[in-house]
Write a protein that holds these residues in place. Structure first.
Motif, PDB file in Angstrom:
ATOM      1  N   ARG A 162       0.824  -1.207   0.000  1.00 52.42           N
ATOM      2  CA  ARG A 162       0.000   0.000   0.000  1.00 52.42           C
ATOM      3  C   ARG A 162       0.860   1.259   0.000  1.00 52.42           C
ATOM      4  O   ARG A 162       0.530   2.252  -0.676  1.00 52.42           O
ATOM      5  N   VAL A 165       2.060   1.773  -3.471  1.00 52.43           N
ATOM      6  CA  VAL A 165       0.957   2.187  -4.348  1.00 52.43           C
ATOM      7  C   VAL A 165       0.674   3.676  -4.158  1.00 52.43           C
ATOM      8  O   VAL A 165       0.517   4.419  -5.136  1.00 52.43           O
ATOM      9  N   GLY A 168       3.033   5.828  -5.870  1.00 56.30           N
ATOM     10  CA  GLY A 168       3.057   5.693  -7.321  1.00 56.30           C
ATOM     11  C   GLY A 168       4.146   4.786  -7.841  1.00 56.30           C
ATOM     12  O   GLY A 168       4.490   4.827  -9.025  1.00 56.30           O
ATOM     13  N   ARG A 169       4.668   3.915  -6.977  1.00 49.47           N
ATOM     14  CA  ARG A 169       5.773   3.039  -7.375  1.00 49.47           C
ATOM     15  C   ARG A 169       5.330   1.624  -7.712  1.00 49.47           C
ATOM     16  O   ARG A 169       6.121   0.823  -8.217  1.00 49.47           O
ATOM     17  N   LEU A 170       4.068   1.306  -7.408  1.00 45.10           N
ATOM     18  CA  LEU A 170       3.606  -0.074  -7.579  1.00 45.10           C
ATOM     19  C   LEU A 170       2.121  -0.069  -7.928  1.00 45.10           C
ATOM     20  O   LEU A 170       1.371   0.798  -7.466  1.00 45.10           O
ATOM     21  N   ARG A 171       1.719  -1.006  -8.770  1.00 41.64           N
ATOM     22  CA  ARG A 171       0.293  -1.212  -9.016  1.00 41.64           C
ATOM     23  C   ARG A 171      -0.296  -1.963  -7.831  1.00 41.64           C
ATOM     24  O   ARG A 171       0.374  -2.750  -7.170  1.00 41.64           O
ATOM     25  N   SER A 172      -1.572  -1.756  -7.597  1.00 43.61           N
ATOM     26  CA  SER A 172      -2.229  -2.412  -6.471  1.00 43.61           C
ATOM     27  C   SER A 172      -2.314  -3.919  -6.703  1.00 43.61           C
ATOM     28  O   SER A 172      -2.664  -4.379  -7.795  1.00 43.61           O
ATOM     29  N   ILE A 173      -1.976  -4.671  -5.683  1.00 42.89           N
ATOM     30  CA  ILE A 173      -2.088  -6.134  -5.723  1.00 42.89           C
ATOM     31  C   ILE A 173      -2.289  -6.632  -4.299  1.00 42.89           C
ATOM     32  O   ILE A 173      -1.698  -6.099  -3.341  1.00 42.89           O
ATOM     33  N   LEU A 226       4.923  -5.260 -11.815  1.00 45.95           N
ATOM     34  CA  LEU A 226       4.057  -4.567 -10.859  1.00 45.95           C
ATOM     35  C   LEU A 226       4.191  -3.051 -10.911  1.00 45.95           C
ATOM     36  O   LEU A 226       3.517  -2.336 -10.180  1.00 45.95           O
ATOM     37  N   ARG A 227       5.055  -2.563 -11.790  1.00 44.82           N
ATOM     38  CA  ARG A 227       5.206  -1.105 -11.904  1.00 44.82           C
ATOM     39  C   ARG A 227       3.958  -0.495 -12.532  1.00 44.82           C
ATOM     40  O   ARG A 227       3.355  -1.098 -13.422  1.00 44.82           O
ATOM     41  N   PRO A 228       3.568   0.706 -12.135  1.00 43.16           N
ATOM     42  CA  PRO A 228       2.388   1.354 -12.722  1.00 43.16           C
ATOM     43  C   PRO A 228       2.628   1.766 -14.176  1.00 43.16           C
ATOM     44  O   PRO A 228       3.759   1.918 -14.600  1.00 43.16           O
TER      45      PRO A 228
END
Length: 228
Positions: A162, A165, A168-173, A226-228
């Motif tokens: 979280r 996310v 802005g460094r990771l997509r939500s999973i 997993l990067r945005p």
């Protein structure tokens, strides 16, 4: 009538039925032999006589140390799974950076499985036939019940995910999907090794080189996905 064993009475001596002289590593020899036989046949298909022959002992001595095949199977399974589970669980539950966890888990999984390539198939088969063994094993290896450990591990990962996310460094999973994806990418080449080698025309040496490249490339591949 009370049955005395080597653990209940230090005066009780094992029957001299070993084909070699009884020594301190007899129990280890039996475990090693059972491990090889269980890998070949699974614990359900293994026979105690084959294990005894593999270890170079008589069935009476095998029975003296482990009493039943089920106890021997549980001991072998615990030893096999202990090579993987504690360090992976410890890494995932730690406060290390998420990227460090990914690199560490991949390193542990691939290094251990390269040394014990048939471990995944054996563990999966054993858990399929003995599902209750999973909770018992994790509790015995970690000292914590899985019902207590799992929420703690997932909460730690969820907080880290979280935070990335929001930055802005990771997509939500979801944390559970994160773990399943990571472990699957590590385990699949070994669980499906015969098929992988046949399809890719790899001998054992080439398979090991494939895994060495995977160890180098997989962390970046996983994180980049997993990067945005």
């Amino acid at each position: 009538m009370v049955r005395l064993t080597k653990r209940s009475n230090p005066m009780v001596k094992p029957p001299v039925t070993d084909r070699r002289s009884p020594d301190a590593d007899t129990e280890q020899r039996i475990l090693d032999a059972a491990h090889r036989v269980f890998l070949r046949r699974g614990s359900a298909g293994a026979r105690t006589q084959e294990i005894a022959d593999e270890a170079g002992v008589n069935k009476a001595l095998l029975h003296y140390y482990f009493r039943t095949k089920e106890r021997l199977a549980a001991a072998v399974f615990g030893r096999a799974a202990s090579k993987l589970m504690p360090p992976v669980i410890a890494s995932l539950a730690s406060n290390d950076e998420l990227e460090t966890k990914v690199e560490r888990v991949i390193e542990i999984e691939l290094d251990v499985l390269l040394r014990h390539p048939y471990l995944p198939g054996y563990i999966i088969a054993e858990l399929t036939h003995n599902p209750a063994r999973a909770k018992q094993l994790i509790a015995s290896l970690t000292g914590v019940a899985i019902d207590e450990l799992a929420p703690r591990l997932l909460t730690t990962l969820d907080k880290q995910i979280r935070a990335r996310v929001r930055a802005g460094r990771l997509r939500s999973i979801a944390a559970d999907q994160f773990i399943l994806n990571l472990l699957s990418l590590c385990i699949f080449p070994f669980a499906a090794r015969p098929m992988v080698q046949a399809v890719l025309h790899l001998d054992d040496a080439a398979f090991e080189r494939l895994i060495a490249r995977r160890k180098r490339d997989l962390p970046a591949f996983f994180l980049q996905a997993l990067r945005p």
